[in-house]
Enzyme design. Structure first.
Site, mmCIF file in Angstrom:
data_model
loop_
_atom_site.group_PDB
_atom_site.id
_atom_site.type_symbol
_atom_site.label_atom_id
_atom_site.label_comp_id
_atom_site.label_asym_id
_atom_site.label_seq_id
_atom_site.Cartn_x
_atom_site.Cartn_y
_atom_site.Cartn_z
ATOM 1 N N LYS A 145 0.812 -1.214 0.000
ATOM 2 C CA LYS A 145 0.000 0.000 0.000
ATOM 3 C C LYS A 145 0.850 1.270 0.000
ATOM 4 O O LYS A 145 0.378 2.343 -0.356
ATOM 5 C CB LYS A 145 -0.972 0.014 1.188
ATOM 6 C CG LYS A 145 -0.333 0.167 2.549
ATOM 7 C CD LYS A 145 -1.386 0.139 3.644
ATOM 8 C CE LYS A 145 -0.773 0.261 5.032
ATOM 9 N NZ LYS A 145 -0.123 1.554 5.272
ATOM 10 N N ASP A 146 2.132 1.164 0.395
ATOM 11 C CA ASP A 146 3.034 2.322 0.403
ATOM 12 C C ASP A 146 3.748 2.529 -0.925
ATOM 13 O O ASP A 146 4.402 3.557 -1.121
ATOM 14 C CB ASP A 146 4.103 2.163 1.501
ATOM 15 C CG ASP A 146 3.521 2.190 2.900
ATOM 16 O OD1 ASP A 146 2.478 2.826 3.080
ATOM 17 O OD2 ASP A 146 4.124 1.570 3.796
ATOM 18 N N ARG A 157 -9.611 6.441 5.263
ATOM 19 C CA ARG A 157 -10.415 6.023 6.412
ATOM 20 C C ARG A 157 -11.247 7.181 6.930
ATOM 21 O O ARG A 157 -12.426 7.025 7.250
ATOM 22 C CB ARG A 157 -9.487 5.500 7.526
ATOM 23 C CG ARG A 157 -8.807 4.191 7.181
ATOM 24 C CD ARG A 157 -7.701 3.854 8.176
ATOM 25 N NE ARG A 157 -7.044 2.593 7.843
ATOM 26 C CZ ARG A 157 -5.802 2.280 8.175
ATOM 27 N NH1 ARG A 157 -5.064 3.146 8.861
ATOM 28 N NH2 ARG A 157 -5.278 1.121 7.822
#
Length: 323
Positions: free
Chosen positions: A89-90, A141
């Site tokens: 994800k990075d 989020r």
């Protein structure tokens, strides 16, 4: 170029960030490769990235292109290391010239997780009281939770996992939203109070998987790395990354995904949300796993047709202004 696994050189150098989670992940990769290739020595070399050094500024305000990967990539380009292990994800969807995503490992649970202060151990995300302070460093989020739970208060939180949990336990936050995979990999699975359903929070692109990056001209190392690739995870993550790439969204843009595979069929769900959670575009596509990347592009185009682009344009403007 001389291969690092030629008869004259039997050592392969693995690059890793210095954080506890990064090292756990890298040592796992080292262990798997050592089992498969016992005659080769795999050495771990650590580096501090910009994202590890700047801990007092929100990620979105720093600018996240390569925030946790750039130093490792320079190490590969300069041939100081032979490959790097990243939380997928990075890893930006567009890699520097000369580098490739050589393998994607089997995914841990990619979902987001609710972790609570002891006083809220009897609550779930939908029963937290009005004004409860929820910590997250992710705009993705934040946008989704603001959409579903506008009565909660949200506060940025940085630092490694132990630092964040210490702040939570000290009462600085009432709850945190963290990646379930990171907690599990660090042996802290017992801190997962609730796994958030996809209806509440679609996860980050690549969340829960490890991406292994190496030089594109190093065929020998690429061949080694294929030994630990997980095909189903690869297909899911390639679809997710194509979706993100087509929308030109970095890790800190509120873009969430969910992928499911049933036989040879892949279903990709994606969302684009405004930072305040008031604007929300979501859809899904289904097709063959062999067309994973095309499915990602198709879904991105579909969301654009439904109004995603103005939302993204507004977000980029807000981030540049430091909102």
């Amino acid at each position: 170029m001389t291969s690092v696994v030629s008869s004259s050189q039997r050592t392969v150098r693995i690059g890793s960030r210095k954080s506890q989670l990064a090292l756990v992940q890298t040592y796992w990769v080292q262990e798997q490769l050592q089992k498969s290739f016992p005659d080769i020595t795999f050495e771990v070399h650590t580096m501090a990235t910009q994202g590890d050094i700047i801990l007092d500024v929100a990620l979105a305000k720093i600018g996240d292109k390569g925030l946790f990967t750039k130093e490792l990539e320079l190490g590969m380009i300069n041939q100081e290391i032979d490959f790097a292990v990243h939380s997928l994800k990075d890893l930006p969807t567009n890699l520097p010239e000369g580098l490739v995503l050589a393998a994607i490992t089997e995914r841990e649970n990619p979902a987001d997780a609710l972790v609570v202060n002891e006083k809220f151990k009897d609550r779930q995300i939908d029963t937290l009281p009005e004004g409860a302070v929820v910590g997250t460093s992710s705009l993705r989020r934040l946008a989704q939770l603001r959409h579903h739970y506008p009565h909660l208060a949200f506060k940025d939180v940085r630092g490694n996992l132990n630092t964040r949990l210490a702040k939570l336990d000290a009462g600085e936050y009432d709850a945190l939203i963290l990646a379930a995979a990171g907690l599990q990999r660090l042996g802290m699975g017992d801190r997962v109070h609730q796994v958030l359903p996809k209806e509440v929070s679609l996860h980050a692109v690549g969340q829960g998987a490890l991406g292994i990056e190496c030089r594109g001209d190093d065929a020998e190392v690429q061949k080694l790395l294929k030994a630990i690739e997980h095909p189903a995870t690869r297909d899911r993550c390639l679809a997710e990354r194509a979706f993100l790439r087509d929308l030109e969204g970095g890790c800190q843009v509120p873009i969430g995904v969910n992928t499911e595979i049933n036989g040879d069929t892949l279903t990709l769900t994606g969302i684009v949300a405004s930072i305040d959670g008031t604007e929300f575009v979501q859809d899904a596509v289904t097709g063959s796993t062999s067309d994973a990347e095309q499915l990602g592009t198709q879904l991105a185009q579909r969301l654009r047709e439904q109004g995603a682009q103005p939302i993204l344009d507004k977000i980029f403007t807000e981030i540049q202004r430091g909102s």
